[in-house]
Design an enzyme around this catalytic site. Structure first.
Site, PDB file in Angstrom:
ATOM      1  N   GLU A  52       8.325   7.706 -17.821  1.00  0.00           N
ATOM      2  CA  GLU A  52       6.920   8.117 -17.819  1.00  0.00           C
ATOM      3  C   GLU A  52       6.264   7.751 -19.149  1.00  0.00           C
ATOM      4  O   GLU A  52       5.123   7.273 -19.207  1.00  0.00           O
ATOM      5  CB  GLU A  52       6.812   9.619 -17.581  1.00  0.00           C
ATOM      6  N   LYS A 107      15.308  21.225 -12.855  1.00  0.00           N
ATOM      7  CA  LYS A 107      14.594  19.958 -13.042  1.00  0.00           C
ATOM      8  C   LYS A 107      15.379  18.891 -13.781  1.00  0.00           C
ATOM      9  O   LYS A 107      16.058  19.162 -14.756  1.00  0.00           O
ATOM     10  CB  LYS A 107      13.274  20.199 -13.793  1.00  0.00           C
ATOM     11  N   HIS A 143       0.834  -1.212   0.000  1.00  0.00           N
ATOM     12  CA  HIS A 143       0.000   0.000   0.000  1.00  0.00           C
ATOM     13  C   HIS A 143       0.866   1.259   0.000  1.00  0.00           C
ATOM     14  O   HIS A 143       0.444   2.306   0.486  1.00  0.00           O
ATOM     15  CB  HIS A 143      -0.949   0.028   1.204  1.00  0.00           C
ATOM     16  N   SER A 190      13.305  20.980 -17.556  1.00  0.00           N
ATOM     17  CA  SER A 190      12.151  21.845 -17.741  1.00  0.00           C
ATOM     18  C   SER A 190      12.564  23.079 -18.526  1.00  0.00           C
ATOM     19  O   SER A 190      13.697  23.542 -18.417  1.00  0.00           O
ATOM     20  CB  SER A 190      11.611  22.246 -16.369  1.00  0.00           C
TER      21      SER A 190
END
Ligand code: ARG
Length: 492
Positions: free
Chosen positions: A292, A285, A158, A279
Site C-alpha cells: 500500500e 489482521k 473492468h 492491527s
C-alpha cells in the site's frame, strides 16, 4: 567555523541563521559531497596538466583532496553557514592547504558547472543501481512465470471475470512492462553521462582548459558542449525522474494487484509476514502495508517530477538559483523508486500463489464465453457477431449449456446449432478454462508454448541488460580508480 570563502569579498556581514538555512543546499548536498571531491581532483589534475597552476599547488590541493576522500568528508562541510557543499569543501580545503594552493582550486570553473557535474556523476551511479534493481524484479517475475505456465487463473477487464489466462502470462505482462521501464532509465543514463565541466558560470573560460580530459577522467562518455546549455539544462534530471515515475506507475499496478489478490475476498496470494502489518485492535489482521505504501510512493515520485518540471519550465538562460531547489526532488524520487522496487521484488519473490483457488475461479463469471463463441465460428460456420449474440443470449438466460445455446441459436439467428452438429461434449470442452488457454497461442498469448516463447525473449533481454549494467559499472569504476590513482601518483 571558517567563513564562507565565496561570500567574504562582495557582501557585508554574515546572514542570520534562518536566511543562511533558506539559501543553503547543504542538507541536500549530502548526495553529491563525495562526487564533488572527484570533480575537484579531475579539475586540479587538468589545471596542472595544462600548466594553468604549478606543480606545488597541484600537489598540495591533491594531498588535501585525497585525504578528505580517504578519511571521509567532515560534518562541517555540510554546515548551512555555507551556501552549499562546494563552498564548504573549498573553505575546508583552503584551511587545510593554505590560501596559496586552496585559492587556486576554483580557477576556470564556477559552482554552476561544478554542481551540474556532481549531479550527473552521482545520478549515473544511482541510475545503474536502480536499473539493477529493476533487473532483479524482472528476474523474479520470469522465475515465477516459468514455474506457472500451466497455472490457470481468471483474467479480468473492468475487474470482471473476462477470459482465463495463466499466472505465467500475468507475471510476464509485468516483466514486459518493467523491461521497457528499464530501457527508459538506461536511455536517460546515456544523456546523463556527459560532462558539463569547464562551462564555468555559462560562458566557459579564457584559461586553456581541457574539457575532454576532465570528462574522460570522470568516466563521462562525452561533453555537454554548449557552455550555456551545460550549466542551465536540467533535462538530464527530468528524464530519469520521469522514467522513475513511469517505473513506479508499473510497480504500483503490480502492488495494487497483490493487495487485491491478498484480500480474503480474492485469496489468490499469501504474502510473507515480513511485508505485512497487523492491527492494534483487530487481532486477526494481516495487512499488505508495504505494498500500500508503494502505491502511495508512486504518487510521491510523480509529484517530485511535477515539482521539478514546474521549477525549470519558466527559467531563462543561464543559471538561476531556482535550480538548486530541483535537486532534492531528483534525489528523493530516484531513491524512493529504488527502495520501492527492492521491496516489491522481495514481496513478489516470497509470495505464495494460491493456484488451486485461481484454477477454481478461472472459469467463473462466464469467462469462457468467448471461446464458446469462437467455437461456433470455427466449427459451425457462424459469423463472429452472430455467435456473440447467440452466446450472449444464452448467458442472459442463465443457460450456458447445450439446450440454452440451441434455444438462443433459434431466437437470435434462426438456426439450430444441434442440427449443425453441436453436442454437449463440444460445449463442455469450450467451457473448460484450460482449453481456452490452450488455443490462445498467438504470439504473446497465454498458451504455454506462447508463454515459453515470451519467456525466452524476456530472459535473453534480461541477460543482455544485466551485462550492460555490469559493463557500465566496471567502466565507471575503472575511470574513477584511474582518477584516484593519478591523484595519488602526483602526491607520491
Ligand atoms: N548550490 C547550488 C545549486 O545547487 C550550486 C550553484 C550555485 N551557483 C550560484 N550561482 N549561486 O544549484
Amino acid at each position: 567555523m571558517a567563513r564562507d570563502v565565496v561570500r567574504s569579498g562582495r557582501l557585508a556581514g554574515e546572514r542570520a541563521g534562518d536566511i543562511a538555512r533558506y539559501l543553503s543546499s547543504s542538507w541536500a548536498d549530502r548526495w553529491i559531497g563525495e562526487a564533488d571531491l572527484l570533480v575537484d581532483m579531475a579539475h586540479v589534475l587538468m589545471l596542472g596538466q595544462q600548466g594553468i597552476i604549478g606543480d606545488e599547488h597541484v600537489r598540495a590541493l591533491l594531498q588535501g583532496l585525497v585525504r578528505l576522500h580517504d578519511d571521509g568528508l567532515p560534518e562541517s562541510v555540510y554546515d548551512p553557514v555555507y551556501e552549499d557543499v562546494h563552498a564548504g569543501i573549498e573553505t575546508h580545503l583552503t584551511a587545510m592547504v593554505g590560501e596559496e594552493a586552496g585559492g587556486r582550486l576554483h580557477i576556470g570553473r564556477s559552482r554552476n558547472d561544478e554542481v551540474a557535474t556532481c549531479m550527473r556523476l552521482r545520478l549515473r551511479d544511482e541510475l545503474l543501481a536502480l536499473a539493477d534493481e529493476v533487473c532483479a524484479l524482472r528476474r523474479v517475475l520470469t522465475e515465477i512465470a516459468s514455474a506457472h505456465e500451466e497455472s490457470v487463473m481468471p483474467g479480468f477487464t473492468h475487474l470482471q471475470h473476462a477470459q482465463p489466462t495463466t499466472l505465467a502470462h500475468h507475471m510476464l505482462a509485468y516483466a514486459s512492462a518493467f523491461e521497457r521501464d528499464w530501457g527508459r532509465l538506461i536511455d536517460a543514463y546515456g544523456r546523463v553521462n556527459r560532462s558539463p565541466l569547464g562551462a564555468a558560470a555559462f560562458a566557459s573560460t579564457g584559461y586553456p582548459i581541457d574539457r575532454e580530459s576532465t570528462a574522460a577522467r570522470l568516466g563521462f562518455s562525452d561533453l555537454v558542449e554548449n557552455s550555456m546549455d551545460a550549466v542551465s539544462g536540467r533535462d538530464f534530471a527530468l528524464e530519469p525522474l520521469s522514467a522513475a515515475a513511469v517505473l513506479m506507475a508499473t510497480a504500483s499496478r503490480l502492488a495494487d494487484e497483490l493487495v487485491l489478490w491478498s484480500s480474503s475476498l480474492v485469496g489468490f496470494v499469501e504474502l510473507d509476514d515480513a511485508y505485512c502489518s497487523t492491527s492494534s485492535i483487530m487481532p486477526q489482521k494481516k495487512n499488505p502495508d508495504t505494498l500500500e505504501l508503494l502505491r502511495a510512493k508512486a504518487a510521491s515520485v510523480a509529484g517530485e517530477l511535477g515539482a521539478a518540471l514546474g521549477i525549470v519550465k519558466g527559467l531563462p538562460q543561464a543559471y538561476n538559483r531556482d535550480l538548486q531547489e530541483l535537486s532534492p526532488h531528483l534525489w528523493r524520487g530516484i531513491d524512493e523508486a529504488r527502495t520501492s522496487v527492492r521491496i516489491l521484488t522481495g514481496a513478489v519473490g516470497t509470495a505464495r500463489f494460491e493456484t488451486e483457488r485461481m484454477a477454481a475461479q478461472a472459469g467463473l463469471g462466464g469467462s469462457t464465453a468467448t471461446e464458446l463463441a469462437d467455437t461456433l465460428v470455427r466449427e459451425f460456420g457462424l459469423p463472429f457477431r452472430t455467435a456473440h449474440h447467440v452466446v450472449a443470449r444464452a448467458v442472459r438466460e442463465g443457460r450456458l449449456d447445450l439446450a440454452g445455446l440451441e434455444a438462443a441459436g433459434v431466437t437470435m439467428a434462426g438456426l439450430s446449432l444441434v442440427e449443425r452438429g453441436l453436442d454437449q461434449a463440444r460445449v463442455d470442452r469450450a467451457l473448460d478454462p484450460r482449453e481456452s488457454v490452450r488455443v490462445r497461442g498467438a504470439p504473446g498469448g497465454p498458451a504455454p508454448a506462447a508463454v515459453r516463447a515470451q519467456l525466452e525473449t524476456l530472459s535473453a533481454g534480461l541477460r543482455r541488460d544485466g551485462m550492460f549494467i555490469d559493463q557500465e559499472k566496471k567502466r565507471v569504476e575503472t575511470a574513477i580508480d584511474g582518477l584516484l590513482a593519478s591523484a595519488r601518483e602526483v602526491i607520491g
